[in-house]
Design a protein around this motif. Structure first.
Motif, PDB file in Angstrom:
ATOM      1  N   LEU A  70       0.770  -1.079  -0.190  1.00 26.81           N
ATOM      2  CA  LEU A  70       0.089  -0.404  -0.012  1.00 26.81           C
ATOM      3  C   LEU A  70       0.665   1.029   0.092  1.00 26.81           C
ATOM      4  O   LEU A  70       0.819   2.408  -0.567  1.00 26.81           O
ATOM      5  CB  LEU A  70      -0.897  -0.673   1.134  1.00 26.81           C
ATOM      6  N   ILE A  71       1.801   1.979   0.680  1.00 28.14           N
ATOM      7  CA  ILE A  71       2.840   2.334   0.651  1.00 28.14           C
ATOM      8  C   ILE A  71       3.676   2.358  -0.222  1.00 28.14           C
ATOM      9  O   ILE A  71       4.025   3.854  -0.639  1.00 28.14           O
ATOM     10  CB  ILE A  71       3.669   2.501   2.272  1.00 28.14           C
ATOM     11  N   ASN A  72       4.438   1.922  -0.608  1.00 25.17           N
ATOM     12  CA  ASN A  72       4.820   2.135  -1.703  1.00 25.17           C
ATOM     13  C   ASN A  72       4.550   1.474  -3.609  1.00 25.17           C
ATOM     14  O   ASN A  72       5.064   1.730  -4.472  1.00 25.17           O
ATOM     15  CB  ASN A  72       5.822   0.568  -2.019  1.00 25.17           C
ATOM     16  N   ASN A  73       3.084   1.157  -3.286  1.00 21.58           N
ATOM     17  CA  ASN A  73       1.988   1.541  -5.163  1.00 21.58           C
ATOM     18  C   ASN A  73       2.352   2.703  -5.383  1.00 21.58           C
ATOM     19  O   ASN A  73       1.941   4.105  -4.989  1.00 21.58           O
ATOM     20  CB  ASN A  73       0.851   1.589  -4.234  1.00 21.58           C
ATOM     21  N   ILE A  98       0.572   4.368  10.225  1.00 23.40           N
ATOM     22  CA  ILE A  98       0.814   4.427   8.351  1.00 23.40           C
ATOM     23  C   ILE A  98       1.351   5.525   7.565  1.00 23.40           C
ATOM     24  O   ILE A  98       2.512   5.298   6.723  1.00 23.40           O
ATOM     25  CB  ILE A  98       0.153   3.074   8.216  1.00 23.40           C
ATOM     26  N   PHE A  99       0.498   6.712   8.150  1.00 25.81           N
ATOM     27  CA  PHE A  99       0.669   7.321   7.228  1.00 25.81           C
ATOM     28  C   PHE A  99       1.732   8.346   7.337  1.00 25.81           C
ATOM     29  O   PHE A  99       2.631   8.886   7.313  1.00 25.81           O
ATOM     30  CB  PHE A  99      -0.592   8.301   7.167  1.00 25.81           C
ATOM     31  N   ARG A 100       1.838   8.059   8.560  1.00 26.41           N
ATOM     32  CA  ARG A 100       3.255   9.284   9.359  1.00 26.41           C
ATOM     33  C   ARG A 100       4.805   8.256   9.022  1.00 26.41           C
ATOM     34  O   ARG A 100       5.112   8.596   7.981  1.00 26.41           O
ATOM     35  CB  ARG A 100       3.209   9.164  10.563  1.00 26.41           C
ATOM     36  N   ALA A 101       4.178   7.164   9.247  1.00 26.26           N
ATOM     37  CA  ALA A 101       5.719   6.137   8.641  1.00 26.26           C
ATOM     38  C   ALA A 101       5.985   6.036   7.273  1.00 26.26           C
ATOM     39  O   ALA A 101       7.576   6.257   7.256  1.00 26.26           O
ATOM     40  CB  ALA A 101       5.453   4.411   9.069  1.00 26.26           C
ATOM     41  N   ALA A 102       5.088   6.611   5.974  1.00 26.46           N
ATOM     42  CA  ALA A 102       5.318   6.646   4.679  1.00 26.46           C
ATOM     43  C   ALA A 102       6.066   7.789   4.418  1.00 26.46           C
ATOM     44  O   ALA A 102       6.815   7.956   4.061  1.00 26.46           O
ATOM     45  CB  ALA A 102       3.766   6.291   4.124  1.00 26.46           C
ATOM     46  N   THR A 103       5.505   9.242   5.608  1.00 24.37           N
ATOM     47  CA  THR A 103       6.929  10.038   5.287  1.00 24.37           C
ATOM     48  C   THR A 103       8.047  10.300   4.860  1.00 24.37           C
ATOM     49  O   THR A 103       9.243   9.733   5.092  1.00 24.37           O
ATOM     50  CB  THR A 103       6.507  11.024   5.968  1.00 24.37           C
ATOM     51  N   PRO A 108       5.297  12.086   0.870  1.00 19.16           N
ATOM     52  CA  PRO A 108       4.299  13.044   1.740  1.00 19.16           C
ATOM     53  C   PRO A 108       2.796  13.023   2.258  1.00 19.16           C
ATOM     54  O   PRO A 108       2.543  11.769   1.470  1.00 19.16           O
ATOM     55  CB  PRO A 108       4.067  14.323   0.583  1.00 19.16           C
ATOM     56  N   LEU A 109       2.786  13.291   3.460  1.00 21.93           N
ATOM     57  CA  LEU A 109       2.201  13.313   4.661  1.00 21.93           C
ATOM     58  C   LEU A 109       0.748  13.139   3.375  1.00 21.93           C
ATOM     59  O   LEU A 109       0.019  14.914   3.272  1.00 21.93           O
ATOM     60  CB  LEU A 109       2.127  14.053   5.832  1.00 21.93           C
ATOM     61  N   LEU A 110      -0.546  12.821   3.357  1.00 23.50           N
ATOM     62  CA  LEU A 110      -1.468  12.935   2.926  1.00 23.50           C
ATOM     63  C   LEU A 110      -2.767  13.696   3.656  1.00 23.50           C
ATOM     64  O   LEU A 110      -2.683  13.144   5.492  1.00 23.50           O
ATOM     65  CB  LEU A 110      -2.303  11.618   1.966  1.00 23.50           C
ATOM     66  N   PRO A 111      -3.533  14.418   3.557  1.00 29.65           N
ATOM     67  CA  PRO A 111      -4.383  14.659   4.172  1.00 29.65           C
ATOM     68  C   PRO A 111      -5.566  13.410   4.691  1.00 29.65           C
ATOM     69  O   PRO A 111      -5.754  12.760   3.647  1.00 29.65           O
ATOM     70  CB  PRO A 111      -5.094  16.083   3.384  1.00 29.65           C
ATOM     71  N   PHE A 112      -5.670  13.421   5.361  1.00 25.03           N
ATOM     72  CA  PHE A 112      -6.413  12.497   5.979  1.00 25.03           C
ATOM     73  C   PHE A 112      -7.474  11.903   6.997  1.00 25.03           C
ATOM     74  O   PHE A 112      -7.278  13.246   8.144  1.00 25.03           O
ATOM     75  CB  PHE A 112      -5.298  10.530   6.312  1.00 25.03           C
TER      76      PHE A 112
END
Length: 136
Positions: A70-73, A98-103, A108-112
């Motif tokens: 999901l993160i690397n898509n 997950i969203f924060r770890a992706a940074t 980039p941190l997505l609005p969620f």
């Protein structure tokens, strides 16, 4: 117009102008995660970006490999915002992590946002679109 893919055991469909809906069902392992991402990418092909509404109310868990996928898509349209529908406190906490770890991986941190049901998620879409226009 609604474009839907049936390749995945989870339900994936696109609604104009910019929203892909994903309903996750059961435990999402690497195989199910890959099928869901392929279906999502097929629905969003050729679009510059999408907002993803992900319903996790019927999901029972997700493997680490599925989370990494999901993160690397990098296929399909770029997600520019996410609304997570349902989910317990632990699921919401994990999603935030997950969203924060992706940074850390350069994503980039997505609005969620979080919503309790699909109607509430749909009501959040105009807010996300306004936030995206302010950034673009």
């Amino acid at each position: 117009m609604i474009a839907q893919s049936s390749e995945s055991p989870s339900k994936v469909w696109f609604e104009e102008p910019d929203t892909v809906f994903v309903t996750l069902n059961g435990y999402i392992d690497a195989t199910a995660g890959a099928r869901t991402l392929r279906a999502q990418n097929a629905c969003t092909e050729g679009r510059p970006y999408v907002i993803v509404v992900c319903d996790v109310q019927r999901a029972t868990g997700m493997s680490g490999e599925a989370r990494r996928q999901l993160i690397n898509n990098s296929q399909g349209a770029q997600a520019r915002g996410v609304v997570i529908v349902g989910g317990s406190y632990p699921i919401r906490t994990i999603a935030s992590m997950i969203f924060r770890a992706a940074t850390l991986l350069g994503v980039p941190l997505l609005p969620f946002r979080f919503a309790n049901n699909l109607a509430e998620a749909r009501a959040l879409l105009p807010e996300l679109r306004r936030a995206l226009r302010a950034v673009v």
